[in-house]
Scaffold this motif. Structure first.
Motif, PDB file in Angstrom:
ATOM      1  N   UNK A 108       0.848  -1.191   0.000  1.00 46.37           N
ATOM      2  CA  UNK A 108       0.000   0.000   0.000  1.00 46.37           C
ATOM      3  C   UNK A 108       0.874   1.227   0.000  1.00 46.37           C
ATOM      4  N   UNK A 109       0.556   2.197  -0.848  1.00 52.03           N
ATOM      5  CA  UNK A 109       1.352   3.402  -1.054  1.00 52.03           C
ATOM      6  C   UNK A 109       1.832   4.192   0.133  1.00 52.03           C
ATOM      7  N   UNK A 110       2.427   5.299  -0.230  1.00 49.12           N
ATOM      8  CA  UNK A 110       3.308   6.112   0.576  1.00 49.12           C
ATOM      9  C   UNK A 110       4.621   5.338   0.781  1.00 49.12           C
ATOM     10  N   UNK A 187      -7.577   4.777  -7.543  1.00 51.92           N
ATOM     11  CA  UNK A 187      -6.239   4.496  -8.090  1.00 51.92           C
ATOM     12  C   UNK A 187      -5.373   5.726  -7.789  1.00 51.92           C
ATOM     13  N   UNK A 188      -4.435   5.536  -6.854  1.00 48.93           N
ATOM     14  CA  UNK A 188      -3.702   6.700  -6.310  1.00 48.93           C
ATOM     15  C   UNK A 188      -2.247   6.751  -6.774  1.00 48.93           C
ATOM     16  N   UNK A 189      -1.795   7.973  -7.031  1.00 50.01           N
ATOM     17  CA  UNK A 189      -0.423   8.214  -7.490  1.00 50.01           C
ATOM     18  C   UNK A 189       0.089   9.528  -6.901  1.00 50.01           C
ATOM     19  N   UNK A 190       1.402   9.677  -6.946  1.00 45.78           N
ATOM     20  CA  UNK A 190       2.005  10.987  -6.663  1.00 45.78           C
ATOM     21  C   UNK A 190       2.271  11.630  -8.022  1.00 45.78           C
ATOM     22  N   UNK A 191       1.442  12.571  -8.398  1.00 43.49           N
ATOM     23  CA  UNK A 191       1.593  13.237  -9.707  1.00 43.49           C
ATOM     24  C   UNK A 191       2.671  14.324  -9.585  1.00 43.49           C
ATOM     25  N   UNK A 260       0.278   3.456  -5.594  1.00 42.60           N
ATOM     26  CA  UNK A 260       1.750   3.440  -5.676  1.00 42.60           C
ATOM     27  C   UNK A 260       2.300   4.832  -5.340  1.00 42.60           C
ATOM     28  N   UNK A 261       1.570   5.542  -4.458  1.00 39.26           N
ATOM     29  CA  UNK A 261       2.043   6.887  -4.092  1.00 39.26           C
ATOM     30  C   UNK A 261       3.379   6.782  -3.349  1.00 39.26           C
ATOM     31  N   UNK A 262       4.111   7.889  -3.397  1.00 40.86           N
ATOM     32  CA  UNK A 262       5.476   7.897  -2.858  1.00 40.86           C
ATOM     33  C   UNK A 262       5.573   8.768  -1.610  1.00 40.86           C
ATOM     34  N   UNK A 263       6.404   8.331  -0.685  1.00 43.33           N
ATOM     35  CA  UNK A 263       6.749   9.159   0.466  1.00 43.33           C
ATOM     36  C   UNK A 263       7.922  10.044   0.018  1.00 43.33           C
TER      37      UNK A 263
END
Ligand SMILES: NC(=O)c1ccc[n+]([C@@H]2O[C@H](COP(=O)([O-])OP(=O)(O)OC[C@H]3O[C@@H](n4cnc5c(N)ncnc54)[C@H](OP(=O)(O)O)[C@@H]3O)[C@@H](O)[C@H]2O)c1
Length: 278
Positions: A108-110, A187-191, A260-263
């Motif tokens: 899970x993202x971040x 559907x989550x991303x870091x844009x 796949x969001x990013x910290x």
């Protein structure tokens, strides 16, 4: 100092090359294209070992920025092109390799820089691209000590000619044609704005940093919220945008990772560059 921007005819590479040409810290900036004929860029196919070898020897850069990608054949680009580059680079040459959030295909993202990586399920149409990018990261770690691997989510913004990226273009054309536009709200991303990443890459050329770095703003977006916000920025009718939901079972069947969001904490403490929120 000499800088080689591989992929200077592309979306990100174009901005990087353009910024560096205005930057008087560097003695020589060389940008490449493959199929595009752009004045001032060297036409070179990185997969062509002999020609690329001759070209590389002539410029022998202090920094190489890998902003290339091949929608049709990323595997060859990595296993042939990147291999040629790694074989030729001096130990002290710094490689900045632009990678992707797609390498986080489970969990899970971040995701921070230490999160576990995995190959994408081959049911996912992006797997050939993403898995090759991950192979590239591994080849660099194994073969070249002096590197920065930047991981980014989807890039958005305008290219050097003022044209929007393909996602915003699709949004723009649907909304201007008064067509309802469905986007996934789970559907989550870091844009990442392309100009912010280009700016960060310039800054990284002066920083003594080796390793991985996750870039982008703090807040993740779903494709739905991204579209709403972009519609507002472009003064388009956002009421035409409808939330859509990818059923969990379907995501599993298609090998789609929903977050796949990013910290990006490390990058915000390391760099002066501020990544704008969408
Ligand atoms: N765009 C995104 O949303 C995104 C997201 C995550 C990571 N990334 C990464 O960010 C980097 C830049 O992406 P981008 O969107 O700017 O890519 P892009 O606009 O598609 O540009 C790709 C560049 O690669 C060049 N190229 C392709 N095959 C080549 C070859 N065999 N030899 C030499 N050059 C070759 C192209 O040259 P020609 O056009 O002249 O043929 C072009 O300059 C890539 O490494 C990509 O994997 C992008």
């Amino acid at each position: 100092m000499r800088v080689l921007v591989l992929g200077a005819s592309g979306f990100l590479g174009g901005h990087v090359h353009h910024n560096l040409l205005k930057d008087n810290r560097f003695k020589e900036i060389v940008g490449t294209s493959k199929s595009s004929e752009i004045e001032g860029l060297y036409n070179i196919d990185i997969n062509n070992e002999k020609k690329f070898g001759e070209f590389y020897r002539k410029y022998n850069p202090d920094f190489v920025i890998w902003a290339v990608m091949s929608a049709d054949n990323e595997e060859t680009l990595i296993h042939t092109g990147l291999k040629h580059l790694l074989n030729r680079m001096d130990k002290q040459t710094k490689l900045i390799y632009v990678s992707t959030d797609g390498i986080f295909s489970s969990g899970q993202g971040c995701f921070d820089e230490y999160a576990a990586l995995s190959y994408l399920d081959t049911h996912n149409p992006l797997s050939a691209y993403t898995n090759a990018k991950l192979d590239g990261e591994k080849m660099i770690q194994k073969g070249h000590r002096n590197y920065i691997i930047l991981r980014t989510g989807p890039l958005y913004g305008q290219d050097l000619n003022g044209n929007w990226d393909f996602r915003v273009l699709a949004l723009q054309s649907a909304l201007t044609a008064n067509t309802p536009y469905k986007r996934a709200d789970n559907l989550f991303k870091t844009f990442v704005h392309v100009e912010d990443l280009a700016h960060a890459i310039s800054e990284l050329l002066s920083i003594d940093y080796i390793g991985f770095l996750h870039v982008g703003p703090k807040t993740k977006e779903s494709y739905y919220t991204f579209s709403l916000k972009m519609a507002d920025k472009l003064k388009l009718d956002h009421t035409l945008i409808e939330p859509d939901r990818i059923p969990i079972k379907e995501a599993i069947r298609r090998g789609v990772s929903l977050d796949t969001s990013l910290n990006t904490e490390k990058c915000s403490s390391l760099l002066k560059t501020k990544f704008r929120e969408v």
